[in-house]
Design a protein around this motif. Structure first.
Motif, PDB file in Angstrom:
ATOM      1  N   UNK A 234       0.835  -1.215   0.000  1.00  0.00           N
ATOM      2  CA  UNK A 234       0.000   0.000   0.000  1.00  0.00           C
ATOM      3  C   UNK A 234       0.867   1.261   0.000  1.00  0.00           C
ATOM      4  N   UNK A 235       1.942   1.243   0.777  1.00  0.00           N
ATOM      5  CA  UNK A 235       2.831   2.404   0.831  1.00  0.00           C
ATOM      6  C   UNK A 235       3.514   2.634  -0.510  1.00  0.00           C
ATOM      7  N   UNK A 236       3.907   1.575  -1.184  1.00  0.00           N
ATOM      8  CA  UNK A 236       4.528   1.705  -2.498  1.00  0.00           C
ATOM      9  C   UNK A 236       3.577   2.354  -3.490  1.00  0.00           C
ATOM     10  N   UNK A 237       2.348   1.884  -3.517  1.00  0.00           N
ATOM     11  CA  UNK A 237       1.379   2.411  -4.478  1.00  0.00           C
ATOM     12  C   UNK A 237       1.029   3.858  -4.140  1.00  0.00           C
ATOM     13  N   UNK A 238       0.943   4.168  -2.846  1.00  0.00           N
ATOM     14  CA  UNK A 238       0.679   5.554  -2.449  1.00  0.00           C
ATOM     15  C   UNK A 238       1.782   6.482  -2.943  1.00  0.00           C
ATOM     16  N   UNK A 239       3.000   5.939  -3.106  1.00  0.00           N
ATOM     17  CA  UNK A 239       4.113   6.728  -3.621  1.00  0.00           C
ATOM     18  C   UNK A 239       4.219   6.732  -5.136  1.00  0.00           C
ATOM     19  N   UNK A 240       3.268   6.083  -5.818  1.00  0.00           N
ATOM     20  CA  UNK A 240       3.237   6.122  -7.275  1.00  0.00           C
ATOM     21  C   UNK A 240       3.749   4.883  -7.983  1.00  0.00           C
ATOM     22  N   UNK A 241       4.182   3.867  -7.219  1.00  0.00           N
ATOM     23  CA  UNK A 241       4.690   2.643  -7.833  1.00  0.00           C
ATOM     24  C   UNK A 241       3.540   1.806  -8.379  1.00  0.00           C
ATOM     25  N   UNK A 242       3.780   1.138  -9.502  1.00  0.00           N
ATOM     26  CA  UNK A 242       2.809   0.220 -10.081  1.00  0.00           C
ATOM     27  C   UNK A 242       3.157  -1.199  -9.653  1.00  0.00           C
ATOM     28  N   UNK A 243       2.152  -1.965  -9.246  1.00  0.00           N
ATOM     29  CA  UNK A 243       2.370  -3.328  -8.762  1.00  0.00           C
ATOM     30  C   UNK A 243       1.567  -4.308  -9.610  1.00  0.00           C
ATOM     31  N   UNK A 244       2.249  -5.345 -10.101  1.00  0.00           N
ATOM     32  CA  UNK A 244       1.552  -6.511 -10.653  1.00  0.00           C
ATOM     33  C   UNK A 244       1.797  -7.651  -9.680  1.00  0.00           C
ATOM     34  N   UNK A 245       0.705  -8.157  -9.109  1.00  0.00           N
ATOM     35  CA  UNK A 245       0.770  -9.141  -8.042  1.00  0.00           C
ATOM     36  C   UNK A 245       0.155 -10.458  -8.499  1.00  0.00           C
ATOM     37  N   UNK A 246       0.906 -11.555  -8.362  1.00  0.00           N
ATOM     38  CA  UNK A 246       0.300 -12.868  -8.518  1.00  0.00           C
ATOM     39  C   UNK A 246       0.186 -13.483  -7.135  1.00  0.00           C
ATOM     40  N   UNK A 247      -0.934 -14.128  -6.877  1.00  0.00           N
ATOM     41  CA  UNK A 247      -1.148 -14.688  -5.547  1.00  0.00           C
ATOM     42  C   UNK A 247      -2.163 -15.813  -5.604  1.00  0.00           C
ATOM     43  N   UNK A 248      -2.009 -16.764  -4.686  1.00  0.00           N
ATOM     44  CA  UNK A 248      -3.007 -17.812  -4.491  1.00  0.00           C
ATOM     45  C   UNK A 248      -3.932 -17.474  -3.335  1.00  0.00           C
ATOM     46  N   UNK A 249      -3.615 -16.384  -2.606  1.00  0.00           N
ATOM     47  CA  UNK A 249      -4.454 -15.949  -1.494  1.00  0.00           C
ATOM     48  C   UNK A 249      -5.462 -14.925  -2.029  1.00  0.00           C
ATOM     49  N   UNK A 250      -6.691 -15.353  -2.242  1.00  0.00           N
ATOM     50  CA  UNK A 250      -7.658 -14.474  -2.891  1.00  0.00           C
ATOM     51  C   UNK A 250      -8.072 -13.320  -1.987  1.00  0.00           C
ATOM     52  N   UNK A 251      -7.993 -13.506  -0.667  1.00  0.00           N
ATOM     53  CA  UNK A 251      -8.246 -12.394   0.240  1.00  0.00           C
ATOM     54  C   UNK A 251      -7.231 -11.275  -0.009  1.00  0.00           C
ATOM     55  N   UNK A 252      -5.997 -11.663  -0.307  1.00  0.00           N
ATOM     56  CA  UNK A 252      -4.934 -10.701  -0.587  1.00  0.00           C
ATOM     57  C   UNK A 252      -5.290  -9.839  -1.790  1.00  0.00           C
ATOM     58  N   UNK A 253      -5.781 -10.481  -2.841  1.00  0.00           N
ATOM     59  CA  UNK A 253      -6.197  -9.740  -4.030  1.00  0.00           C
ATOM     60  C   UNK A 253      -7.367  -8.819  -3.711  1.00  0.00           C
ATOM     61  N   UNK A 254      -8.280  -9.311  -2.879  1.00  0.00           N
ATOM     62  CA  UNK A 254      -9.478  -8.533  -2.557  1.00  0.00           C
ATOM     63  C   UNK A 254      -9.128  -7.243  -1.826  1.00  0.00           C
ATOM     64  N   UNK A 255      -8.180  -7.314  -0.892  1.00  0.00           N
ATOM     65  CA  UNK A 255      -7.880  -6.134  -0.076  1.00  0.00           C
ATOM     66  C   UNK A 255      -6.854  -5.205  -0.714  1.00  0.00           C
ATOM     67  N   UNK A 256      -6.041  -5.720  -1.633  1.00  0.00           N
ATOM     68  CA  UNK A 256      -4.958  -4.904  -2.175  1.00  0.00           C
ATOM     69  C   UNK A 256      -5.215  -4.361  -3.573  1.00  0.00           C
ATOM     70  N   UNK A 257      -5.946  -5.105  -4.399  1.00  0.00           N
ATOM     71  CA  UNK A 257      -5.951  -4.821  -5.837  1.00  0.00           C
ATOM     72  C   UNK A 257      -6.984  -3.776  -6.249  1.00  0.00           C
ATOM     73  N   UNK A 258      -6.554  -2.861  -7.109  1.00  0.00           N
ATOM     74  CA  UNK A 258      -7.484  -1.976  -7.803  1.00  0.00           C
ATOM     75  C   UNK A 258      -8.218  -2.750  -8.886  1.00  0.00           C
ATOM     76  N   UNK A 259      -7.511  -3.702  -9.496  1.00  0.00           N
ATOM     77  CA  UNK A 259      -8.093  -4.515 -10.561  1.00  0.00           C
ATOM     78  C   UNK A 259      -7.625  -5.955 -10.394  1.00  0.00           C
ATOM     79  N   UNK A 260      -8.529  -6.885 -10.712  1.00  0.00           N
ATOM     80  CA  UNK A 260      -8.214  -8.304 -10.665  1.00  0.00           C
ATOM     81  C   UNK A 260      -8.400  -8.876 -12.063  1.00  0.00           C
TER      82      UNK A 260
END
Length: 261
Positions: A188-214
Motif C-alpha cells: 500500500x505504501x509503495x502504491x501511495x508513492x506512485x509505484x505500479x504493482x503486478x501481483x500474482x497470488x493464491x491468497x484471494x483475500x490478498x487480491x481482494x484487499x490490495x488490488x485496484x483490478x483483478x
C-alpha cells in the motif's frame, strides 16, 4: 487503494508463449491481453500452471515472447530489454537473499549492482532497513532471520533501485498472517508513492484487499477483469474465492446416451 491518474505502466497485447515438450510445444499463453494503469495494483489470478509466473517472466525480460507486444513503462521488452530492467523490480516466489551475508550486506550488494555509489548505497541501505523494521537485525546473518524477516529483506532488495514498476510473484507464500499483513502495508505504501504493482497470488483475500483490478487467467487468456467488487457483483458471489471457482472450474464431463444404458 489508488485511482489511476496516468497512462498504462504495462501493456500486453496478443502475448503467446510455448515451452517444448516430448509431445510437441506446450502452449502456456495463448493471446494474452492485459493493461495495467500506472500507480495501481493489479492482481493476476489463475490455477496452478495457468501462466502467471510465465507472464512475469516475459514482463521482466527473463523469457522471450513467441508473439505479441509487451511494453513496460513504455519500453518494448523484446526491443529494449535494458530499458525495461532499469525501471522494474522483481520479487519472485523463492526468496533471493544470501544467507551467508548480513541483511545490510545483502542490501549493499544490490546497491552496488544498481551502480548507486558508496555513499548513496549506504544511505539507501539505511533507509530500507529502517523502513522494513530490520535495522536491529542489520548486522546479523540472514540465516538467522525468520521467514517474515527474510521476505521483508527480499522486498527491500527489490526496491534498492527505486523501480517504478514492481512484479510480486506469490510474495506472501508461506508467511504467517502477521507477516502477510505487514507486507500488505508495504505494498500500500509503495502504491501511495506512485509505484505500479503486478501481483500474482493464491491468497484471494490478498487480491481482494490490495488490488485496484483483478485479472483472472485461464487457458492462456484473461477470462475476466475488473475491480474485486465488480467481479463479485457480476457473478453474484460473496467472495473472490467463489468468483475464481466459477471462472476456472473444469468443464463437466459429457455423458452420451450409451453411458445411460
Amino acid at each position: 487503494m489508488s485511482s489511476p491518474t496516468r497512462g498504462p505502466a504495462i501493456e500486453i497485447a496478443g502475448l503467446r508463449k510455448s515451452y517444448p515438450s516430448r509431445s510437441g510445444d506446450h502452449l502456456v499463453l495463448d493471446g494474452l491481453d492485459l493493461t495495467v494503469p500506472a500507480g495501481t495494483v493489479t492482481a493476476l489470478l489463475g490455477p496452478n500452471g495457468s501462466g502467471k509466473t510465465t507472464t512475469v517472466g516475459v514482463l521482466s525480460t527473463l523469457l522471450k515472447p513467441d508473439a505479441g507486444t509487451v511494453r513496460v513503462a513504455g519500453h518494448d521488452v523484446a526491443r529494449a530489454p535494458g530499458a525495461v530492467r532499469a525501471t522494474i523490480g522483481v520479487t519472485g516466489q523463492i526468496t533471493a537473499v544470501d544467507d551467508l551475508l548480513t541483511g545490510a550486506e545483502n542490501l549493499r550488494l544490490m546497491a552496488d549492482l544498481n551502480h548507486l555509489g558508496r555513499r548513496d548505497g549506504r544511505r539507501r541501505t539505511s533507509e530500507l532497513l529502517d523502513r522494513f523494521g530490520l535495522a536491529d537485525a542489520a548486522g546479523k546473518p540472514v540465516a538467522t532471520y525468520s521467514g517474515g524477516m527474510r521476505r521483508k529483506l527480499d522486498l527491500a532488495m527489490t526496491l534498492v533501485g527505486a523501480p517504478s514498476v514492481v512484479f510480486l510473484d506469490e510474495p506472501t507464500m508461506g508467511l504467517d498472517p502477521r507477516s502477510r499483513r505487514a507486507l500488505w502495508d508495504e505494498v500500500r505504501a509503495l502504491v501511495a508513492g506512485g509505484t505500479t504493482i503486478l501481483l500474482t497470488t493464491q491468497y484471494l483475500e490478498e487480491a481482494d484487499v490490495l488490488a485496484d483490478s483483478v485479472a483472472v487467467l485461464d487457458g492462456g487468456r484473461i477470462v475476466a477483469q475488473g475491480t474485486p467488487a465488480e467481479l463479485k457483483a457480476a457473478h453474484d458471489a460473496g467472495s473472490l474465492d467463489d468468483v475464481f471457482l466459477a471462472l476456472t472450474a473444469p468443464p463437466a464431463p459429457t455423458t452420451d446416451s450409451e453411458d445411460l444404458r
